[in-house]
Scaffold this motif. Structure first.
Motif, PDB file in Angstrom:
ATOM      1  N   TYR A  76      16.558  72.390  39.684  1.00  0.00           N
ATOM      2  CA  TYR A  76      15.518  72.875  39.272  1.00  0.00           C
ATOM      3  C   TYR A  76      15.285  74.160  38.968  1.00  0.00           C
ATOM      4  O   TYR A  76      16.265  74.960  39.480  1.00  0.00           O
ATOM      5  CB  TYR A  76      14.252  72.312  40.302  1.00  0.00           C
ATOM      6  CG  TYR A  76      14.468  73.034  41.405  1.00  0.00           C
ATOM      7  CD1 TYR A  76      13.656  74.303  41.728  1.00  0.00           C
ATOM      8  CD2 TYR A  76      15.026  72.401  42.429  1.00  0.00           C
ATOM      9  CE1 TYR A  76      13.774  74.788  42.925  1.00  0.00           C
ATOM     10  CE2 TYR A  76      15.102  73.228  43.946  1.00  0.00           C
ATOM     11  CZ  TYR A  76      14.276  74.396  44.074  1.00  0.00           C
ATOM     12  OH  TYR A  76      14.434  74.844  45.242  1.00  0.00           O
ATOM     13  N   ARG A  88      11.813  70.605  35.981  1.00  0.00           N
ATOM     14  CA  ARG A  88      11.249  70.889  37.338  1.00  0.00           C
ATOM     15  C   ARG A  88      11.269  72.330  37.434  1.00  0.00           C
ATOM     16  O   ARG A  88      12.257  73.053  36.963  1.00  0.00           O
ATOM     17  CB  ARG A  88      12.155  70.241  38.439  1.00  0.00           C
ATOM     18  CG  ARG A  88      12.432  68.818  38.567  1.00  0.00           C
ATOM     19  CD  ARG A  88      13.330  68.362  39.734  1.00  0.00           C
ATOM     20  NE  ARG A  88      13.694  66.726  39.618  1.00  0.00           N
ATOM     21  CZ  ARG A  88      14.571  66.428  40.479  1.00  0.00           C
ATOM     22  NH1 ARG A  88      15.125  67.009  41.288  1.00  0.00           N
ATOM     23  NH2 ARG A  88      14.708  65.126  40.500  1.00  0.00           N
ATOM     24  N   ASP A 124       7.712  68.408  37.691  1.00  0.00           N
ATOM     25  CA  ASP A 124       7.516  68.658  39.094  1.00  0.00           C
ATOM     26  C   ASP A 124       7.323  70.087  39.144  1.00  0.00           C
ATOM     27  O   ASP A 124       8.028  70.942  38.483  1.00  0.00           O
ATOM     28  CB  ASP A 124       8.647  68.490  39.919  1.00  0.00           C
ATOM     29  CG  ASP A 124       8.964  66.953  40.079  1.00  0.00           C
ATOM     30  OD1 ASP A 124       7.796  66.354  40.214  1.00  0.00           O
ATOM     31  OD2 ASP A 124       9.926  66.396  40.517  1.00  0.00           O
ATOM     32  N   ARG A 151       4.571  69.624  44.211  1.00  0.00           N
ATOM     33  CA  ARG A 151       5.510  68.749  44.869  1.00  0.00           C
ATOM     34  C   ARG A 151       5.774  69.515  46.269  1.00  0.00           C
ATOM     35  O   ARG A 151       6.189  68.610  47.174  1.00  0.00           O
ATOM     36  CB  ARG A 151       6.790  68.886  44.166  1.00  0.00           C
ATOM     37  CG  ARG A 151       7.858  68.111  44.803  1.00  0.00           C
ATOM     38  CD  ARG A 151       9.200  67.889  43.957  1.00  0.00           C
ATOM     39  NE  ARG A 151      10.310  67.072  44.812  1.00  0.00           N
ATOM     40  CZ  ARG A 151      11.378  66.588  44.193  1.00  0.00           C
ATOM     41  NH1 ARG A 151      11.656  66.755  42.973  1.00  0.00           N
ATOM     42  NH2 ARG A 151      12.341  66.048  44.987  1.00  0.00           N
TER      43      ARG A 151
END
Length: 262
Positions: free
Chosen positions: A18, A50, A83, A110
């Motif tokens: 991410y 993400r 995310d 998240r």
């Protein structure tokens, strides 16, 4: 042998990453700030799926409402399928963290990382018990501190940093404790190729598919220090090095270029 083998064996050959970054720009214009961060987040969302952004715009003289607005704009820009994680770097007191956390929960964030100072164990516990958004932390803690936080149910995501927690063996022990407590572990990663490679070896031993934090800010020590640097593929995945030890070799020329003293 690779470190992952010495730690108990690899569970995977590659992990998803991410994108960390989206740091504040040196501007007093909030609209300019929002636009620049949202543009960066959109690029990273396409590459990684993400993203994690910073909040705590009080550093630039703005209110916590500006943090909520930043998160809202990033969420709107990248869409509901991406995310979004939010890192406060302990910018808030408890009441402010609670207020901001409620808004982040409504945005489907998240996790809410380091909302209060690392030593405020009561604060972490209360926020974890009262907010819908998961509370994350651990980069500033040692194994005993993390055990204490886990025992209190104060963390929903555990984030030891291999370079801060005492090394790979303590990090693996923290992971075992988190797994026993039913809490996901997503190591904090920031710095050089050494930190990145060590964290990859650790992640490779975890069941499931925990993501790797991958800083996207300009960082020559991350990009140039290794002969064959750790990097993502076009799907935002990172292969775990298979060579001995951490699986990366440092470039002596790069070490000399960045040397600042004996």
């Amino acid at each position: 042998m690779p470190v992952a083998t010495l730690l108990g064996g690899r569970e995977c050959g590659a992990v998803d990453a991410y994108a960390t970054g989206h740091y504040f720009r040196p501007t007093d214009d909030l609209e300019e700030q929002y636009a620049a961060i949202c543009d960066e987040a959109a690029v990273n969302a396409d590459a990684f799926g993400r993203v994690k952004l910073k909040v705590g715009l009080a550093l630039l003289g703005h209110s916590p409402d500006a943090d909520v607005e930043l998160a809202r704009r990033v969420r709107d820009r990248v869409g509901p399928e991406v995310d979004v994680m939010v890192d406060a770097s302990y910018a808030y007191d408890r009441p402010t963290a609670r207020r901001v956390g409620r808004e982040l929960g409504a945005l489907g964030v998240r996790w809410f990382e380091e909302p209060v100072r690392p030593t405020d164990y009561d604060g972490y516990e209360r926020l974890s018990r009262t907010l819908d958004v998961p509370i994350a932390g651990g980069e500033c803690h040692g194994p005993a501190d993390l055990d204490r936080l886990l025992a209190r149910g104060a963390l929903d995501v555990v984030q030891p940093d291999v370079c801060n927690v005492g090394g790979l063996t303590p990090a693996r022990e923290v992971a075992d404790g988190a797994q026993h407590a039913g809490v996901p572990i997503v190591p904090h990663v920031w710095g050089t190729q050494v930190a990145l490679a060590a964290s990859l070896q650790l992640l490779a031993t975890f069941p499931g598919d925990p993501p790797l934090e991958f800083d996207r800010s300009a960082n020559p020590l991350r990009d140039n220090l290794a002969v064959d640097p750790v990097k993502t593929d076009d799907r935002g995945r990172v292969a775990v090095p298979e060579g001995p030890g951490l699986g990366v070799d440092l470039d002596p020329g790069a070490v000399e270029r960045y040397r600042i003293g004996e």
